[in-house]
Every structure is written in structure tokens, then in C-alpha cells.
Design a protein around this motif. Structure first.
Motif, short mmCIF file in Angstrom:
data_model
loop_
_atom_site.label_atom_id
_atom_site.label_comp_id
_atom_site.label_asym_id
_atom_site.label_seq_id
_atom_site.Cartn_x
_atom_site.Cartn_y
_atom_site.Cartn_z
N GLY A 122 3.11 20.33 -2.99
CA GLY A 122 1.97 19.85 -3.75
C GLY A 122 2.33 19.32 -5.13
N MET A 123 3.63 19.23 -5.42
CA MET A 123 4.08 18.78 -6.73
C MET A 123 4.62 17.36 -6.72
SD MET A 123 5.89 22.23 -8.20
CE MET A 123 5.74 21.64 -9.89
N ILE A 124 4.43 16.68 -5.61
CA ILE A 124 4.94 15.32 -5.48
C ILE A 124 3.97 14.52 -4.61
CG2 ILE A 124 6.36 15.81 -3.46
CD1 ILE A 124 8.49 13.99 -4.63
N GLU A 125 3.84 13.24 -4.90
CA GLU A 125 2.93 12.39 -4.15
C GLU A 125 3.70 11.48 -3.20
OE1 GLU A 125 0.35 10.26 -6.77
OE2 GLU A 125 0.04 11.98 -8.09
N GLN A 126 2.96 10.94 -2.23
CA GLN A 126 3.60 10.09 -1.22
C GLN A 126 4.31 8.90 -1.86
OE1 GLN A 126 1.44 9.34 2.41
NE2 GLN A 126 1.96 7.17 2.37
N LYS A 127 3.72 8.33 -2.91
CA LYS A 127 4.31 7.15 -3.54
C LYS A 127 5.66 7.43 -4.17
CE LYS A 127 1.86 7.85 -7.93
NZ LYS A 127 0.87 7.29 -8.88
N ASN A 128 5.94 8.71 -4.48
CA ASN A 128 7.22 9.04 -5.10
C ASN A 128 8.40 8.84 -4.15
OD1 ASN A 128 5.37 11.67 -6.61
ND2 ASN A 128 6.13 9.86 -7.69
N PHE A 129 8.14 8.85 -2.85
CA PHE A 129 9.21 8.62 -1.87
C PHE A 129 9.49 7.13 -1.66
CE2 PHE A 129 7.42 12.73 -0.47
CZ PHE A 129 8.57 13.50 -0.48
#
Length: 474
Positions: free
Chosen positions: A439-446
């Protein structure tokens, strides 16, 4: 009152069922009808019934893997059942009864035993708390400078994933860095670097050994069916440099794109409570790990197949009471079912000549075989981003085997490595999914790193395998 009671009962029933079975059933039916339709037009090309049947099963399996109407492991079982029904009875194919042992035999193939040995090692390493030990080791060796610490964590993850499953390695490493991530905060660039870099390193590091990633084992197993044996250390000749270089380039990308050099980290605020396993248990696992890996690496000397030496961790870890019956039940048996089904489908495609037909059409395209190899690597990484990389390898490796000359040896290996370059989405790999689940990262970060590896991964895979193939040959 009766109305209210019935309404509440309906609501409770709906919540219990969630109506997920309706979606799955309709999706399965849709895939089945689509496979029938595609198979109908394929049948008009005039190929024999056994080719048409395997083509139908292949299209259906691909659709089920992509849509996940049933779990991937269930698709593997379904494939084997379909092959047994078609070739072992007269219900579907008349006068096509053939020995079906080769399809059932995938359950006990060398690849299955090799993976099983790796699963036992991974479970034992997790039980003795190597996650905290790996983090402390990384801190000791790489220090607290943000870019060096990130490199150390990614390198440790990559090396760990060469022996353990990528999923298990990521789970251990993510759990070890979560206190640091919580301390830095969800919006910190360093938190993003950790939660993108570690799953990427686990996936890319899996290129390094045969057991590092399931597509590697599938490629080796398929080549064995063709009479080409690749030893553990032979794989590492091209796999290890590719894994390390890919991990380094991804680290370099993260440090520059997220500008983490300027970040300050105070590790004194962190406290790690460690479970202290018995010294005997830890030493027993380390002893088993060293003996097993050493035996795998020295196969060219003693000539004992790596699948046979996979019995070492199974026997020793149960003998030392590190792995017990309840631990064995937790092993990822579903992966073995998926691999067995994928191998059976590949054998059937080769046996009936479907791969030869597909490659004959590909060879008629106005591109050289060099271009075909590149196309395979690109397709492998693209479809691995939206479906299981094991399933992707199960589809593409048998096709690559049908290529003439050195390409029939090189392309399955290129496909396997390219499948491990899929990092675009949280669902692209279980490692990404684990990081995303914090929950500390969003899909766009990948996204940016995933796009980088879509381009870079196939290039590294193609170059490293072709160098190895041209020097050592098949």
C-alpha cells in the motif's frame, strides 16, 4: 417482517457467493467457444485431426491463462486431461490412440524435481530467519549511503532469487525493509526506489540460474526433450552476467530518475527484532544449501543430473527436522502443476507437428531468422506483462525449438530470459504484486522501469544467449 428477513437472507447469500462463479463460468465458456471458432477456421486449412485438436487446446489454454477464468495451475491440469482424453481414447480422435505416458510423465520430469528441490531450500531459508540476516549483512557490507544501500539490497535480492523462488526472496526482503520504508514515509522517493527496485532485482536475478525462474527450467526441459542438455553451470555462463548487468542498469536508472543521492537516511532509528533460530537449525540449512549448490555447479565433473541432486535438500532438510509435514503442505505445488501442464502442451505441439507448421509460416515471412529471434524475445516480454511468465514460456519455447540450426537452441533460452524482464504492472510478476500489496506504492511507479526493461530486457537476453550459442554451440 417476512420481506425484511428474506431480503437480509438474500443479501447475506449474495455476499457469501459474490457471484464470482458466474463471471468465471461465463469467461471459461467464452474462451471455449472462441477456441472452437478459431479451431473451425484452422481446420479448413486441411491439417490432420491431431494437429487441429492440439491447436484447439493451445488456443483454449492461452485464453484461460490470459483471462484467468480458472487459476493457472488448473489450466495445467486441464491441458493434461485434454491430451489424455484426445489421444488415449476414441471419444474425440478416432484411430488416434497413442501412448499417453509422455504427457503424464511431465509430472516426474527433471524440471519438476529441480524446482521441488529449490522449493525445499526456499522454505528452509525462510524458517531460519534469513530475511533479517540478509538485511543486516547488506548494511554491514554496503553502508548507509542511500544509493549504496539500494544497490546492496538489490544485489542481495538478485543473488537470493538465483537459489530461492523470486516470490519467496521478495517476500523476505520486503519484510526486512518495511521498517525503513515506514520511517521514510509513503511519499519518499527512497521508499519508491526500495519497493520498485527489490521486486525488479528478484525478477531479473532469476535469470542467473536454472532454478532462479520457472521459464528457465521450462527452456532447459524442452531442450532436453530435443537431446540438448544444459548443466547448471552452463546456464550461469550466460544467465549470471545477464542477471547482474540487468540489475545494475535498473539500479542506475532508479538512482538517476528518483535522484536518491541527496536523500539522508538515519538508520539509528530502526530496530529489528529477530527470531533466534537454534544454531543447529541455521547451520543445517547453510550446510544443505552449500552441498546442494556445489553439487549443481559440479555436474560436469560427477555427471549426476541436477534433477537427481535435488533430492539432497529434500532428504537432508527433512532428516534434520527443518522441514516437517505441515511445511511441505505450504510449498507452491500449484507452480509444479502449471509447469507440468505447460511441458505436456509443448510436447504435444512438437509431437503432432504443430510447431513445424507454425515455424514454416514464420519462415515464409520476409524477415531473416535473426529478426525472428528478436520478434520472439519482444513477444515474450510483452505477453509476460499481462499473463504468467511460466505460461508465456510454455507457449513460446516449443515454437522456438522448431527453428532451424542454432536458432532452435538459442531462441528458447532468449524467450526464458525475456520472460523475466516483465516489470510493467503490479500483476506482471508476483514480486511486483508483493511490493504493491504494502500500500506504499502506486501502479504508475512501476511504469517507467517496466518500459525500460521491455526494451532493455530482450536486448540483453538476445546478445548474451547468442554470444554463448556462437562460442559453445548446441
Amino acid at each position: 417482517m417476512a420481506y425484511n428477513d428474506s431480503r437480509q437472507t438474500a443479501i447475506r447469500l449474495y455476499r457469501k457467493l459474490r457471484l464470482g462463479w458466474i463471471f468465471n463460468t461465463s469467461t471459461f465458456t467464452g474462451n471455449f467457444l472462441l477456441a472452437l471458432l478459431v479451431g473451425y477456421f484452422f481446420k479448413k486449412l486441411g491439417y490432420p485431426d491431431d494437429v487441429n485438436y492440439v491447436f484447439f487446446l493451445s488456443v483454449l489454454a492461452i485464453g484461460l491463462w490470459i483471462t484467468e477464468a480458472i487459476p493457472p495451475f488448473a489450466v495445467g491440469i486441464f491441458i493434461i486431461a485434454g491430451l489424455l482424453l484426445g489421444f488415449g481414447t476414441d471419444f474425440i480422435l478416432e484411430d488416434h490412440k497413442t501412448p499417453v505416458e509422455m504427457y503424464l510423465g511431465t509430472w516426474t520430469s527433471n524440471v519438476i524435481w529441480l524446482l521441488l528441490g529449490g522449493f525445499f531450500l526456499a522454505e528452509a531459508m525462510s524458517q531460519v530467519g534469513l530475511d533479517k540476516a540478509l538485511f543486516r549483512f547488506t548494511l554491514d557490507k554496503f553502508g548507509s549511503k542511500p544509493e549504496r544501500l539500494l544497490m546492496g539490497l538489490m544485489l542481495t535480492t538478485a543473488v537470493g532469487s538465483m537459489v530461492m523462488s523470486n516470490t519467496a526472496t521478495t517476500a523476505m526482503m520486503i519484510s526486512s525493509i518495511l521498517p525503513l520504508a515506514h520511517m521514510m514515509g509513503k511519499n519518499s522517493a527512497y521508499t519508491k526506489a526500495l519497493l520498485v527496485g527489490i521486486p525488479a532485482a528478484a525478477t531479473l536475478g532469476g535469470m542467473g540460474t536454472i532454478i532462479g525462474s520457472t521459464p528457465n527450467a521450462i527452456a532447459v526441459g524442452a531442450l532436453q526433450e530435443k537431446g540438448i542438455n544444459i548443466t547448471f553451470i552452463e546456464w550461469m555462463i550466460f544467465g549470471l552476467p545477464t542477471a547482474l548487468l540487468a540489475t545494475y542498469l535498473f539500479w542506475k536508472f532508479l538512482t538517476r530518475s528518483l535522484r536518491i543521492k541527496a536523500i539522508e537516511i538515519d538508520l539509528s532509528k530502526l530496530s529489528y527484532e529477530t527470531s533466534n533460530p537454534k544454531k543447529f537449525e541455521k547451520n543445517a540449512v547453510l550446510f544443505t544449501l552449500i552441498i546442494t549448490v556445489a553439487t549443481w555447479l559440479t555436474e560436469p565433473i560427477h555427471h549426476i543430473p541436477i534433477a537427481a541432486t535435488s533430492a539432497i535438500p529434500i532428504v537432508l532438510l527433512t532428516l534434520f527436522q527443518i522441514i516437517k509435514a505441515e511445511d511441505v503442505r505450504r510449498l507452491p505445488w500449484d507452480t509444479l502443476m502449471l509447469v507440468a501442464g505447460g511441458l505436456a502442451l509443448g510436447i504435444a505441439m512438437v509431437d503432432v507437428g504443430l510447431t513445424d507448421i507454425v515455424m514454416e509460416k514464420i519462415n515464409q515471412l520476409p524477415i531473416p531468422l535473426f529478426g525472428v529471434g528478436i520478434v520472439f524475445s519482444i513477444i515474450a516480454v510483452l505477453i509476460s506483462n499481462i499473463m504468467s511468465n511460466t505460461a508465456a514460456a510454455s507457449i513460446l519455447v516449443p515454437l522456438g525449438l522448431a527453428l532451424p540450426g542454432i536458432w532452435g537452441f538459442a531462441v528458447p533460452l532468449i524467450v526464458a530470459l525475456s520472460c523475466s524482464s516483465a516489470l510493467l504492472l503490479p500483476v506482471s510478476t508476483p514480486s511486483n504484486a508483493i511490493a504493491f500489496s504494502t500500500g506504499m506504492i502506486e501502479q504508475k511507479n512501476f511504469r517507467s522501469g517496466g518500459l525500460l526493461m521491455i526494451v532493455l530486457g530482450p536486448i540483453l537476453a538476445f546478445v548474451s544467449v547468442m554470444i554463448y550459442a556462437l562460442i559453445f554451440g548446441a
